[in-house]
Write a protein that holds these residues in place. Structure first.
Motif, mmCIF file in Angstrom:
data_model
loop_
_atom_site.group_PDB
_atom_site.id
_atom_site.type_symbol
_atom_site.label_atom_id
_atom_site.label_comp_id
_atom_site.label_asym_id
_atom_site.label_seq_id
_atom_site.Cartn_x
_atom_site.Cartn_y
_atom_site.Cartn_z
ATOM 1 N N SER A 65 0.966 -1.211 -0.086
ATOM 2 C CA SER A 65 0.054 0.006 0.048
ATOM 3 C C SER A 65 0.911 1.353 -0.110
ATOM 4 C CB SER A 65 -0.785 0.002 1.096
ATOM 5 O OG SER A 65 -0.208 -0.045 2.478
ATOM 6 N N HIS A 66 2.131 1.093 0.459
ATOM 7 C CA HIS A 66 2.853 2.425 0.626
ATOM 8 C C HIS A 66 4.251 2.370 0.118
ATOM 9 C CE1 HIS A 66 -0.091 3.271 3.781
ATOM 10 N NE2 HIS A 66 0.389 4.141 3.878
ATOM 11 N N GLY A 67 4.703 1.334 -0.457
ATOM 12 C CA GLY A 67 6.039 1.018 -1.025
ATOM 13 C C GLY A 67 7.118 0.597 -0.120
ATOM 14 N N GLY A 70 7.901 3.643 1.861
ATOM 15 C CA GLY A 70 6.849 4.312 2.427
ATOM 16 C C GLY A 70 6.372 3.799 3.517
ATOM 17 N N ASP A 93 -8.419 -3.132 -0.604
ATOM 18 C CA ASP A 93 -7.507 -2.119 -0.097
ATOM 19 C C ASP A 93 -6.583 -1.531 -0.816
ATOM 20 O OD1 ASP A 93 -6.047 -4.250 -0.360
ATOM 21 O OD2 ASP A 93 -5.608 -4.849 1.490
ATOM 22 N N GLY A 94 -7.116 -1.575 -2.086
ATOM 23 C CA GLY A 94 -6.175 -0.842 -3.103
ATOM 24 C C GLY A 94 -4.780 -1.214 -3.237
ATOM 25 N N ALA A 118 4.443 -2.871 -6.352
ATOM 26 C CA ALA A 118 5.186 -1.970 -5.167
ATOM 27 C C ALA A 118 6.593 -1.786 -5.175
ATOM 28 C CB ALA A 118 4.794 -2.735 -3.693
ATOM 29 N N ASN A 134 9.251 8.606 -2.760
ATOM 30 C CA ASN A 134 10.051 8.713 -1.237
ATOM 31 C C ASN A 134 11.594 8.214 -1.591
ATOM 32 O OD1 ASN A 134 7.797 9.335 0.941
ATOM 33 N ND2 ASN A 134 6.787 7.481 -0.098
ATOM 34 N N ALA A 148 2.092 6.081 -8.280
ATOM 35 C CA ALA A 148 1.032 5.024 -7.795
ATOM 36 C C ALA A 148 1.323 4.197 -6.655
ATOM 37 C CB ALA A 148 0.484 4.139 -9.212
ATOM 38 N N ALA A 149 2.727 3.624 -6.711
ATOM 39 C CA ALA A 149 3.174 2.672 -5.872
ATOM 40 C C ALA A 149 3.075 3.450 -4.156
ATOM 41 C CB ALA A 149 4.695 2.421 -5.865
ATOM 42 N N ASP A 150 3.484 4.603 -4.257
ATOM 43 C CA ASP A 150 3.404 5.234 -2.833
ATOM 44 C C ASP A 150 1.958 6.027 -2.655
ATOM 45 O OD1 ASP A 150 5.886 6.173 -4.423
ATOM 46 O OD2 ASP A 150 6.499 5.135 -2.528
ATOM 47 N N PHE A 151 0.812 5.852 -3.540
ATOM 48 C CA PHE A 151 -0.124 6.799 -3.654
ATOM 49 C C PHE A 151 -0.582 7.200 -2.515
ATOM 50 C CE2 PHE A 151 -4.074 8.397 -5.163
ATOM 51 C CZ PHE A 151 -3.890 9.187 -6.284
ATOM 52 N N PHE A 152 -1.158 6.216 -1.254
ATOM 53 C CA PHE A 152 -1.869 6.567 -0.244
ATOM 54 C C PHE A 152 -0.978 7.532 0.640
ATOM 55 C CE2 PHE A 152 -4.288 2.601 -1.842
ATOM 56 C CZ PHE A 152 -4.914 3.426 -2.377
ATOM 57 N N ALA A 153 0.437 7.420 0.495
ATOM 58 C CA ALA A 153 1.266 7.970 1.419
ATOM 59 C C ALA A 153 1.666 9.501 0.861
ATOM 60 C CB ALA A 153 2.227 7.217 1.826
ATOM 61 N N GLN A 158 7.244 -1.108 -15.883
ATOM 62 C CA GLN A 158 7.631 -1.655 -14.459
ATOM 63 C C GLN A 158 8.148 -3.066 -14.688
ATOM 64 O OE1 GLN A 158 4.715 -1.056 -11.672
ATOM 65 N NE2 GLN A 158 5.114 1.385 -11.721
#
Lengths: 193, 193
Positions: free
Chosen positions: A21-23, A26, A97-98, A105, B25, B107-112, B167
């Motif tokens: 979700s955050h890489g 992240g 959860d996307g 990732a 990030n 997109a990989a870090d999108f939610f952050a 990717q």
DNA sequence: GTCTATAGATCGATAGAC
DNA sequence: GTCTATCGATCTATAGAC
């Protein structure tokens, strides 16, 4: 020792979700420790470095893939069921959860990743391509799939489209991956089944 | 003031490359300043925050897209040329330095990500989908493209496949995006042109 | 416009008690 | 197996001189 295994598994599950979700860059050990009610150092006890932890996450996903496809790889089976299962799995995970798959990732930061993590990502991608190529090859032989060209190319196209679609869905919403999956079905001639 | 514009443009170009190769990030103000022979603080003078800098990068890409497609969007044209140009552009960029498009990088870090950066990514994706949908619609009307279903779905499939392929190419090498692009051509019935 | 200097926070990781 | 405590590095961002 139930406690040891339990905590280690919880850490792994948490890292899996956070990575996807955050890489890689992240999330932190703090992000893992706090919800589990343990400390930074306790995570380091189970996984010495962040690279070790990330490799373990990728390997667990690779194992999951093998568990679900080993029989198909060895003995063949219904390619359309394999394909449909993967499409539905991707849509459901994406909508829940996307989260993207670990490959997506890790790809964004790929050149900045520790080498062991890069190698783990390579192993997972190789396995995915090998399996999907077999699905496409058998599907055409079985008369289920309609497509031009080399099954290995079609396999990479489908994997790329789903990986990209999960990322597009983060920006456009869950409808994006559903639209892409349905278009992939149309291309293969298995829509409306 | 040549110096001001020049440095600001250099910062933007450097940030563009770093964002797309290392992710949001994965790069710092130091990474930008050092190769330019300036200091951390000088970058902050031109772009107050990292979010501001990243939004500027995304907007510059969006402007580039408009410059190349505004005439097509307004007056139409040869859809096959638009499609082929985009495929070749994607392959060349990918092979040159392994960079993904900003959407894939974010997109990989999108939610952050900071909210303004998320919004900028959304604007770019919307523009890409709008343009590609028009390409697919016109291409089928012109008899150049062969595909089933809604052009908006085909457009998202193609964009997702190319984004994912860039990717995959980081992990598998440049042959991956070439294979995917060729398969996309086969699907559309424009291979071997 | 660029600099020095630094605040303030967070990060990955380690040492050693319990 | 988890803790407290902390190191050293790095990061974003700011203040103020030039």
């Amino acid at each position: 020792m139930i406690a040891r295994t339990d905590t280690k598994d919880r850490i792994l599950a948490s890292a899996d979700r956070l990575l996807r979700s955050h890489g890689f860059n992240g999330f932190s050990y703090q992000d893992i420790a706090r919800p589990l009610g343990i400390r930074n150092a306790a995570v380091h006890y189970h996984f010495a470095t962040k690279a070790d932890l990330t490799v373990a996450v990728v390997e667990s996903v690779r194992k999951l893939l093998h568990d679900r496809t080993d029989h198909f790889m060895a003995h063949g089976g219904d390619a359309r069921l394999q394909m449909e299962g993967f499409l539905v799995f991707s849509i459901r995970e994406c909508a829940a959860d996307g989260c993207v798959c670990p490959v997506g990732a890790l790809a964004a930061d790929f050149f900045a990743l520790p080498e062991p993590v890069q190698a783990a990502a390579r192993r997972l991608v190789d396995d995915l391509v090998t399996w999907m190529t077999r699905v496409c090859t058998l599907g055409r032989e079985q008369g289920s799939f309609r497509f031009q060209g080399d099954p290995a190319d079609k396999a990479r196209e489908i994997l790329a489209a789903l990986q990209g679609a999960r990322q597009l869905s983060r920006v456009l919403g869950p409808s994006a991956i559903e639209a892409v999956a349905e278009q992939l079905r149309r291309d293969l001639g298995i829509a409306g089944v």
